[in-house]
Design a protein around this motif. Sequence first.
Motif, mmCIF file in Angstrom:
data_model
loop_
_atom_site.group_PDB
_atom_site.id
_atom_site.type_symbol
_atom_site.label_atom_id
_atom_site.label_comp_id
_atom_site.label_asym_id
_atom_site.label_seq_id
_atom_site.Cartn_x
_atom_site.Cartn_y
_atom_site.Cartn_z
ATOM 1 N N ALA A 157 1.345 -1.285 -0.299
ATOM 2 C CA ALA A 157 0.399 0.000 -0.293
ATOM 3 C C ALA A 157 1.158 1.058 -0.594
ATOM 4 O O ALA A 157 0.329 2.541 -0.677
ATOM 5 C CB ALA A 157 -0.429 0.146 1.134
ATOM 6 N N ILE A 158 2.310 1.190 0.954
ATOM 7 C CA ILE A 158 2.729 1.936 1.156
ATOM 8 C C ILE A 158 3.367 2.417 -0.472
ATOM 9 O O ILE A 158 3.043 3.597 -0.925
ATOM 10 C CB ILE A 158 3.488 1.884 2.197
ATOM 11 C CG1 ILE A 158 3.088 2.088 3.246
ATOM 12 C CG2 ILE A 158 4.679 3.290 1.695
ATOM 13 C CD1 ILE A 158 4.214 1.659 5.015
ATOM 14 N N ILE A 159 4.264 2.041 -1.052
ATOM 15 C CA ILE A 159 4.782 1.784 -2.249
ATOM 16 C C ILE A 159 3.586 2.425 -3.243
ATOM 17 O O ILE A 159 3.951 3.219 -4.170
ATOM 18 C CB ILE A 159 5.358 0.538 -2.978
ATOM 19 C CG1 ILE A 159 6.694 0.770 -3.726
ATOM 20 C CG2 ILE A 159 4.754 -0.487 -2.718
ATOM 21 C CD1 ILE A 159 7.877 1.661 -3.467
ATOM 22 N N THR A 160 2.716 1.603 -3.920
ATOM 23 C CA THR A 160 1.697 1.780 -4.392
ATOM 24 C C THR A 160 1.635 3.993 -4.496
ATOM 25 O O THR A 160 1.243 4.169 -5.665
ATOM 26 C CB THR A 160 0.547 1.625 -4.105
ATOM 27 O OG1 THR A 160 1.006 0.315 -4.858
ATOM 28 C CG2 THR A 160 -0.153 2.056 -5.421
ATOM 29 N N VAL A 161 1.742 4.271 -3.544
ATOM 30 C CA VAL A 161 0.514 5.565 -3.158
ATOM 31 C C VAL A 161 2.252 6.264 -2.853
ATOM 32 O O VAL A 161 1.622 7.098 -4.233
ATOM 33 C CB VAL A 161 0.738 5.739 -1.633
ATOM 34 C CG1 VAL A 161 -0.085 7.520 -1.296
ATOM 35 C CG2 VAL A 161 -0.907 5.250 -1.779
ATOM 36 N N ALA A 162 2.938 6.089 -3.338
ATOM 37 C CA ALA A 162 4.759 7.031 -3.871
ATOM 38 C C ALA A 162 5.125 6.379 -4.834
ATOM 39 O O ALA A 162 5.064 7.857 -4.895
ATOM 40 C CB ALA A 162 5.764 6.216 -2.512
ATOM 41 N N LEU A 163 4.740 5.726 -5.375
ATOM 42 C CA LEU A 163 4.878 6.226 -6.892
ATOM 43 C C LEU A 163 3.932 7.204 -8.227
ATOM 44 O O LEU A 163 4.670 7.731 -8.545
ATOM 45 C CB LEU A 163 4.518 4.451 -7.853
ATOM 46 C CG LEU A 163 5.460 2.972 -7.117
ATOM 47 C CD1 LEU A 163 4.297 2.037 -7.920
ATOM 48 C CD2 LEU A 163 6.155 3.240 -7.698
ATOM 49 N N ILE A 164 2.734 7.998 -7.721
ATOM 50 C CA ILE A 164 2.173 8.509 -7.907
ATOM 51 C C ILE A 164 2.781 9.996 -8.124
ATOM 52 O O ILE A 164 2.631 10.430 -8.860
ATOM 53 C CB ILE A 164 0.594 8.531 -7.234
ATOM 54 C CG1 ILE A 164 -0.285 7.228 -7.681
ATOM 55 C CG2 ILE A 164 -0.427 10.297 -8.215
ATOM 56 C CD1 ILE A 164 -1.335 6.991 -6.489
ATOM 57 N N SER A 165 3.194 10.229 -6.664
ATOM 58 C CA SER A 165 4.053 11.192 -6.124
ATOM 59 C C SER A 165 5.083 11.610 -7.521
ATOM 60 O O SER A 165 5.062 13.015 -7.890
ATOM 61 C CB SER A 165 4.718 11.807 -5.164
ATOM 62 O OG SER A 165 5.771 10.486 -5.404
ATOM 63 N N GLY A 166 5.657 10.783 -8.491
ATOM 64 C CA GLY A 166 6.505 11.563 -9.672
ATOM 65 C C GLY A 166 6.214 11.790 -11.017
ATOM 66 O O GLY A 166 6.245 12.795 -11.686
#
Length: 422
Positions: free
Chosen positions: A107-116
């Motif tokens: 869940a954490i990495i999926t959300v973080a990916l969007i920020s790029g």
Amino acid sequence: MDQGNTAFVLICAALVLLMTPGLAFFYGGLVKAKSVISMMMLSFGAIGLIGVLWVIYGYAIAFPGNHGTVAPWTIDWSSIGLSNLLEVPKDAAYPPLAFVAFQATFAIITVALISGAIADRAKFGSWMIFAGIWATVVYFPVASWVFNFGLNKDGSFAYGGWVTHGLQDLLGVGAIDFAGGTAVHINAGAAALALALVLGKRLGFQKGADVPHNPPFVLLGAGLLWFGWFGFNAGSELAADGTAAVAFVNTIAAPAAALLSWLVMEKIRNGKPTSVGAASGAVAGLVAITPACASLTPIWAVVLGLLAGAVCQLAIDLKFKLGFDDSLDVVGIHLVGGIIGTLYLGIFANGTGLIYSGNFAQLAAQALAAGAVLVYSFVLAYAIGFVIEKTLGFRVKDEDEIAGLDTVVHGEEGYVLTGARA
């Protein structure tokens, strides 16, 4: 309880958590020097926020158990706060909380990916609000569609996700997504595209206008991502067995091949293979192999990597042709790479792919899964981002973008010379 499998799941959870700081380095090296802290903080903010939400209610939405249904939206109210998962069932392969921890890192990495996709121009507070809402209404339910398996109170596995289980009633086969091609990469990539459209283009956006300020950071981040990805893919077997070994080998083969094909494409198109290209190619291969890592022979994993590296290298230029500013190529790598890996299984998946079964059922299942997640994530991400932009404001002022987000938003600088500070 199998202590070996317990250790395996917990170690893999730690590896996947490491991916988010790795992503922060990867993204941080790609932006301007005066926005590196801001970029990395978007990933670290996701760690804090999504980690807390997962414990409070995220797991209860994503893994409500079987309950005799494959309904797309269900919540297990008894799992709120996770207090009902403290006891270990007598015949369980590992403690329920080990599985909870492993899936929290997804869940954490999926959300973080969007920020790029919104680098250099997003407000930190607005990002955190978006991340919390998007995780609640998009990631947690989509994780249930794809990954809704886990331990019931009696220690048995519960299956209920409509993507991987429910499609069997329609097509005779469910979609294959071993580690998150749909739930993680297509999901995040579609949301990234939506936010890029909501926030608009950076000032002076054009091809060649923004160059990575720190390629060594990019390579470091890619290395940490690749290392953590072994936990991501092999760990999704939830046992140290032969399937995990296949996933592990394919997690070497596909990104290695993608790295090479990306560099070849760069040489042909631009005259020089670059370090950032090598890192991006490896990540593209990792994305593509994620759903397929346990369902391909290693040679087909190599072919997938070659395909993903070449296609994703071409896809990153779509933003210039179509006029959307996906700052760090989340769409070109994660959305396109996730689609490639997901659809590839419809042809080459062991046993059920077209070349083995002679029918298109698996390909249809893969396409339905990819399309459903893409549309659902894009529509809701656009709506959430649009409302935030029109109310609180999502994009920083033009003068703040020019000055750099590090000092404006966080009051820090990524690189401070002693003499300059004095």
